[in-house]
Design a protein around this motif. Structure first.
Motif, PDB file in Angstrom:
ATOM      1  N   GLY A  20       0.822  -1.205   0.000  1.00  0.00           N
ATOM      2  CA  GLY A  20       0.000   0.000   0.000  1.00  0.00           C
ATOM      3  C   GLY A  20       0.857   1.256   0.000  1.00  0.00           C
ATOM      4  N   ILE A  21       0.254   2.335   0.449  1.00  0.00           N
ATOM      5  CA  ILE A  21       0.923   3.632   0.434  1.00  0.00           C
ATOM      6  C   ILE A  21       1.343   3.997   1.862  1.00  0.00           C
ATOM      7  CG2 ILE A  21       0.677   6.068  -0.188  1.00  0.00           C
ATOM      8  CD1 ILE A  21       0.382   4.059  -2.538  1.00  0.00           C
ATOM      9  N   PRO A  22       2.632   4.299   2.077  1.00  0.00           N
ATOM     10  CA  PRO A  22       3.067   4.699   3.420  1.00  0.00           C
ATOM     11  C   PRO A  22       2.358   5.992   3.850  1.00  0.00           C
ATOM     12  CG  PRO A  22       4.960   4.274   2.002  1.00  0.00           C
ATOM     13  CD  PRO A  22       3.745   4.259   1.138  1.00  0.00           C
ATOM     14  N   GLU A  23       1.985   6.040   5.107  1.00  0.00           N
ATOM     15  CA  GLU A  23       1.270   7.198   5.643  1.00  0.00           C
ATOM     16  C   GLU A  23       2.079   8.481   5.463  1.00  0.00           C
ATOM     17  OE1 GLU A  23      -1.975   8.646   6.616  1.00  0.00           O
ATOM     18  OE2 GLU A  23      -2.030   6.515   6.216  1.00  0.00           O
ATOM     19  N   GLU A  24       3.406   8.395   5.632  1.00  0.00           N
ATOM     20  CA  GLU A  24       4.224   9.608   5.501  1.00  0.00           C
ATOM     21  C   GLU A  24       4.212  10.151   4.071  1.00  0.00           C
ATOM     22  OE1 GLU A  24       7.359   6.219   5.688  1.00  0.00           O
ATOM     23  OE2 GLU A  24       5.416   6.637   6.592  1.00  0.00           O
ATOM     24  N   TYR A  25       4.014   9.286   3.080  1.00  0.00           N
ATOM     25  CA  TYR A  25       3.899   9.749   1.696  1.00  0.00           C
ATOM     26  C   TYR A  25       2.645  10.616   1.548  1.00  0.00           C
ATOM     27  CZ  TYR A  25       3.401   9.775  -3.366  1.00  0.00           C
ATOM     28  OH  TYR A  25       3.260  10.177  -4.669  1.00  0.00           O
ATOM     29  N   LEU A  26       1.564  10.144   2.119  1.00  0.00           N
ATOM     30  CA  LEU A  26       0.315  10.901   2.036  1.00  0.00           C
ATOM     31  C   LEU A  26       0.422  12.208   2.822  1.00  0.00           C
ATOM     32  CD1 LEU A  26      -2.160   7.927   2.469  1.00  0.00           C
ATOM     33  CD2 LEU A  26      -1.549   9.089   0.336  1.00  0.00           C
ATOM     34  N   GLU A  27       1.058  12.161   3.995  1.00  0.00           N
ATOM     35  CA  GLU A  27       1.228  13.372   4.805  1.00  0.00           C
ATOM     36  C   GLU A  27       2.121  14.382   4.106  1.00  0.00           C
ATOM     37  OE1 GLU A  27       2.659  12.216   8.662  1.00  0.00           O
ATOM     38  OE2 GLU A  27       0.936  10.900   8.995  1.00  0.00           O
ATOM     39  N   THR A  33      -2.283  22.766  -1.603  1.00  0.00           N
ATOM     40  CA  THR A  33      -3.595  23.322  -1.294  1.00  0.00           C
ATOM     41  C   THR A  33      -4.662  22.545  -2.046  1.00  0.00           C
ATOM     42  OG1 THR A  33      -2.565  25.490  -1.064  1.00  0.00           O
ATOM     43  CG2 THR A  33      -4.948  25.442  -1.289  1.00  0.00           C
ATOM     44  N   MET A  34      -5.474  21.811  -1.274  1.00  0.00           N
ATOM     45  CA  MET A  34      -6.572  21.028  -1.846  1.00  0.00           C
ATOM     46  C   MET A  34      -7.782  21.200  -0.937  1.00  0.00           C
ATOM     47  SD  MET A  34      -5.102  17.283  -2.824  1.00  0.00           S
ATOM     48  CE  MET A  34      -3.361  17.060  -2.569  1.00  0.00           C
ATOM     49  N   THR A  35      -8.926  21.148  -1.546  1.00  0.00           N
ATOM     50  CA  THR A  35     -10.131  21.081  -0.728  1.00  0.00           C
ATOM     51  C   THR A  35     -10.226  19.674  -0.162  1.00  0.00           C
ATOM     52  OG1 THR A  35     -11.547  20.338  -2.546  1.00  0.00           O
ATOM     53  CG2 THR A  35     -11.294  22.736  -2.268  1.00  0.00           C
ATOM     54  N   ALA A  36     -11.087  19.480   0.820  1.00  0.00           N
ATOM     55  CA  ALA A  36     -11.257  18.152   1.419  1.00  0.00           C
ATOM     56  C   ALA A  36     -11.689  17.150   0.353  1.00  0.00           C
ATOM     57  CB  ALA A  36     -12.271  18.220   2.554  1.00  0.00           C
ATOM     58  N   GLU A  37     -12.571  17.579  -0.539  1.00  0.00           N
ATOM     59  CA  GLU A  37     -13.038  16.685  -1.609  1.00  0.00           C
ATOM     60  C   GLU A  37     -11.910  16.327  -2.563  1.00  0.00           C
ATOM     61  OE1 GLU A  37     -15.783  17.460  -5.375  1.00  0.00           O
ATOM     62  OE2 GLU A  37     -16.967  17.446  -3.502  1.00  0.00           O
ATOM     63  N   GLN A  38     -11.088  17.319  -2.925  1.00  0.00           N
ATOM     64  CA  GLN A  38      -9.942  17.058  -3.809  1.00  0.00           C
ATOM     65  C   GLN A  38      -8.962  16.103  -3.141  1.00  0.00           C
ATOM     66  OE1 GLN A  38      -8.779  21.155  -4.290  1.00  0.00           O
ATOM     67  NE2 GLN A  38      -9.490  21.213  -6.426  1.00  0.00           N
ATOM     68  N   ARG A  39      -8.779  16.278  -1.847  1.00  0.00           N
ATOM     69  CA  ARG A  39      -7.850  15.424  -1.094  1.00  0.00           C
ATOM     70  C   ARG A  39      -8.319  13.969  -1.136  1.00  0.00           C
ATOM     71  NH1 ARG A  39      -2.745  15.245   1.121  1.00  0.00           N
ATOM     72  NH2 ARG A  39      -2.773  13.498   2.524  1.00  0.00           N
ATOM     73  N   ILE A  40      -9.596  13.737  -0.921  1.00  0.00           N
ATOM     74  CA  ILE A  40     -10.156  12.371  -0.951  1.00  0.00           C
ATOM     75  C   ILE A  40      -9.957  11.764  -2.331  1.00  0.00           C
ATOM     76  CG2 ILE A  40     -12.313  11.054  -0.851  1.00  0.00           C
ATOM     77  CD1 ILE A  40     -13.171  13.048   1.402  1.00  0.00           C
ATOM     78  N   GLU A  41     -10.236  12.546  -3.381  1.00  0.00           N
ATOM     79  CA  GLU A  41     -10.060  12.062  -4.760  1.00  0.00           C
ATOM     80  C   GLU A  41      -8.591  11.765  -5.043  1.00  0.00           C
ATOM     81  OE1 GLU A  41     -11.809  14.887  -7.459  1.00  0.00           O
ATOM     82  OE2 GLU A  41     -13.775  14.737  -6.504  1.00  0.00           O
ATOM     83  N   TRP A  42      -7.711  12.639  -4.595  1.00  0.00           N
ATOM     84  CA  TRP A  42      -6.279  12.459  -4.834  1.00  0.00           C
ATOM     85  C   TRP A  42      -5.781  11.180  -4.156  1.00  0.00           C
ATOM     86  CZ3 TRP A  42      -2.185  12.379  -1.326  1.00  0.00           C
ATOM     87  CH2 TRP A  42      -0.915  12.315  -1.909  1.00  0.00           C
ATOM     88  N   GLU A  43      -6.126  10.990  -2.884  1.00  0.00           N
ATOM     89  CA  GLU A  43      -5.692   9.785  -2.170  1.00  0.00           C
ATOM     90  C   GLU A  43      -6.223   8.523  -2.843  1.00  0.00           C
ATOM     91  OE1 GLU A  43      -5.864   9.395   2.059  1.00  0.00           O
ATOM     92  OE2 GLU A  43      -5.188  11.455   2.381  1.00  0.00           O
TER      93      GLU A  43
END
Length: 104
Positions: A20-27, A33-43
């Motif tokens: 999977g994806i390491p948490e530190e990569y996502l952090e 700058t992303m909206t919450a919705e953009q962040r969910i889509e990106w992840e």
């Protein structure tokens, strides 16, 4: 960024395969700058692209910061010293060619 800042590090490195994806990569990528919705889509997009990643784990044994304000690369320090010596030598040569005052 000026002046540049350089971190030199020596040490041992291990490769750590991660499912999977390491948490530190996502952090780390959360600084954009992303909206919450953009962040969910990106992840979701990132998770769909990679089954896993390799984390590089380093144990440093030596480190040096070169910030060009308080520290310089040793080669630059040597050039500055050589320039100072040339200028000092040049100044001494100019004084040696000046006429000496005559005694009257």
């Amino acid at each position: 960024m000026h002046p540049p800042k350089i971190l030199l590090v020596r040490g041992t490195v291990e490769l750590d395969e991660v499912d999977g994806i390491p948490e530190e990569y996502l952090e780390m990528n959360g600084s954009y700058t992303m909206t919450a919705e953009q962040r969910i889509e990106w992840e979701a997009e990132v998770r769909s692209l990679y089954d896993g990643m390799v984390r590089i784990v380093m144990t440093p044994t030596w480190a040096k910061l070169i910030d060009f304000e308080t520290t310089l690369p040793s080669a630059v320090e040597e050039l500055i010293q050589q320039r100072a010596e040339r200028q000092q030598h040049s100044g001494n040569n100019e004084r040696s060619h000046e006429p000496t005052p005559s005694k009257s």
